[in-house]
Design a protein around this motif. Structure first.
Motif, PDB file in Angstrom:
ATOM      1  N   ALA A   1       0.801  -1.223   0.000  1.00 27.72           N
ATOM      2  CA  ALA A   1       0.000   0.000   0.000  1.00 27.72           C
ATOM      3  C   ALA A   1       0.836   1.276   0.000  1.00 27.72           C
ATOM      4  CB  ALA A   1      -0.946   0.010   1.204  1.00 27.72           C
ATOM      5  N   GLY A   2       2.161   1.168   0.116  1.00 27.99           N
ATOM      6  CA  GLY A   2       2.993   2.375   0.174  1.00 27.99           C
ATOM      7  C   GLY A   2       2.891   3.239  -1.053  1.00 27.99           C
ATOM      8  N   GLY A   3       2.666   2.603  -2.208  1.00 28.24           N
ATOM      9  CA  GLY A   3       2.559   3.355  -3.446  1.00 28.24           C
ATOM     10  C   GLY A   3       1.189   3.958  -3.687  1.00 28.24           C
ATOM     11  N   ALA A   4       0.298   3.820  -2.717  1.00 30.71           N
ATOM     12  CA  ALA A   4      -1.043   4.393  -2.862  1.00 30.71           C
ATOM     13  C   ALA A   4      -1.042   5.908  -2.717  1.00 30.71           C
ATOM     14  CB  ALA A   4      -1.990   3.782  -1.818  1.00 30.71           C
ATOM     15  N   VAL A   5       0.001   6.439  -2.072  1.00 31.00           N
ATOM     16  CA  VAL A   5       0.083   7.873  -1.772  1.00 31.00           C
ATOM     17  C   VAL A   5       1.421   8.412  -2.261  1.00 31.00           C
ATOM     18  CG1 VAL A   5       0.225   9.556   0.115  1.00 31.00           C
ATOM     19  CG2 VAL A   5      -1.495   7.736   0.184  1.00 31.00           C
TER      20      VAL A   5
ATOM     21  N   PRO B   1      -3.323  11.186  -2.966  1.00 30.83           N
ATOM     22  CA  PRO B   1      -3.474   9.890  -3.634  1.00 30.83           C
ATOM     23  C   PRO B   1      -2.609   9.813  -4.893  1.00 30.83           C
ATOM     24  CG  PRO B   1      -5.608  10.726  -2.939  1.00 30.83           C
ATOM     25  CD  PRO B   1      -4.628  11.841  -2.726  1.00 30.83           C
ATOM     26  N   ALA B   2      -1.911   8.710  -5.055  1.00 31.53           N
ATOM     27  CA  ALA B   2      -0.985   8.560  -6.184  1.00 31.53           C
ATOM     28  C   ALA B   2      -1.704   8.289  -7.498  1.00 31.53           C
ATOM     29  CB  ALA B   2       0.002   7.432  -5.885  1.00 31.53           C
ATOM     30  N   PHE B   3      -2.966   7.879  -7.410  1.00 30.06           N
ATOM     31  CA  PHE B   3      -3.781   7.634  -8.598  1.00 30.06           C
ATOM     32  C   PHE B   3      -4.984   8.574  -8.486  1.00 30.06           C
ATOM     33  CE2 PHE B   3      -1.304   3.949  -7.560  1.00 30.06           C
ATOM     34  CZ  PHE B   3      -0.754   3.575  -8.773  1.00 30.06           C
TER      35      PHE B   3
END
Length: 279
Positions: A108-112, A121-123
């Motif tokens: 989940a680290g790449g979610a933000v 939010p990264a997306f």
């Protein structure tokens, strides 16, 4: 429906921790370690294109954590979420949904991301999916998992109103092709997505079976909060997967993306290995 493999990067973890009570003399034959006892692992996502939606299963560790923490994970290689998405003709803006199997930082680290000093939010156009039990567990972590549940990976999703809880009794939240089973040996209420694809059933096995080397039932990482429950869940799943000829998609195996299963004299094992693109 189309499925794509997305590599978010590679990292290394202690082999002993990844195989729990299994002796190194055994696990090192199938997962060779370096001079520091570290084994190479992938952070692999599954991208699902279906019913006009683009759904990313897990996000990897991301790039915003402080360097002291990142050094513990020995990140390496040139692969990234953006490069992998671009290779399939997509960008972050195209992702409509991010399905987080669980909220550990390597999933989940790449979610933000941090943009102009702010956690966002990264997306940017996506809804983010977890479940209430896993969220509550992450917000009040036990001592073993505390370092894996980082608030900066999670709270910005709530603050930006993109966080949603999957209701197992409401299948209309996601495309009807995606069903979810729950596993709680690794962490409370980890979600395992299952979907039909080209006359097969594909299962993103998450950390129930991190790599193909973890298929034997006793091969359980020391990270699991309830290893005996993992063994029970894994044995039940593998029996079902073998009987129904499921395709297993691995999130952490650095070399094997997918496999089918066969019965051996030692129990259920790997039959064939292949990329998801081969289906």
């Amino acid at each position: 429906m189309n499925l794509y493999s997305i590599i978010n990067g590679y990292f290394r973890l202690d082999g002993g921790a990844m195989f729990g009570v299994v002796p190194k003399t055994i696990w090192s034959k199938i997962a060779p370690a370096d001079e520091n006892n570290l084994i190479r692992l992938a952070m692999r996502s599954l991208l699902i294109e279906d019913e006009g939606r683009l759904i990313l299963i897990d996000t990897g560790i991301g790039d915003k954590q402080d360097q002291k923490l990142m050094r513990h994970y020995y990140l390496h290689g040139d692969d990234s979420t953006d490069k992998s998405l671009a290779a399939q003709g997509f960008s972050r803006n195209d992702v409509t949904d991010v399905y987080l199997t669980h909220l550990h930082l390597d999933h989940a680290g790449g979610a933000v991301k941090i943009i102009e000093g702010k956690y966002v939010p990264a997306f940017p156009n996506a809804k983010y999916w977890t479940n209430q039990a896993q969220w509550d567990w992450a917000m009040n972590p036990n001592a073993r998992e505390k370092s894996s549940f980082l608030k900066e990976n999670l709270l910005p999703l709530e603050e930006h109103s993109v966080l949603h809880f999957l209701d197992m009794d409401n299948p209309s939240q996601l495309p009807k092709s995606i069903s979810t089973r729950i596993s709680s040996g690794h962490t409370q209420s980890m979600m395992i997505p299952t979907l039909p694809y080209k006359h097969k059933t594909v299962v993103f096995v998450a950390d129930l079976i991190p790599t193909a080397a973890h298929i034997p039932v006793p091969y359980v990482p020391a990270y699991d909060v309830n290893p005996l429950q993992t063994m029970t869940e894994k044995a039940t799943f593998l029996s079902e997967a073998f009987e129904n000829e499921y395709v297993l998609f691995f999130g952490h195996d650095a070399d094997i993306e997918c496999c089918t299963l066969r019965m051996t004299e030692k129990g259920i094992g790997v039959k064939e290995t292949f990329p998801i693109s081969a289906l």
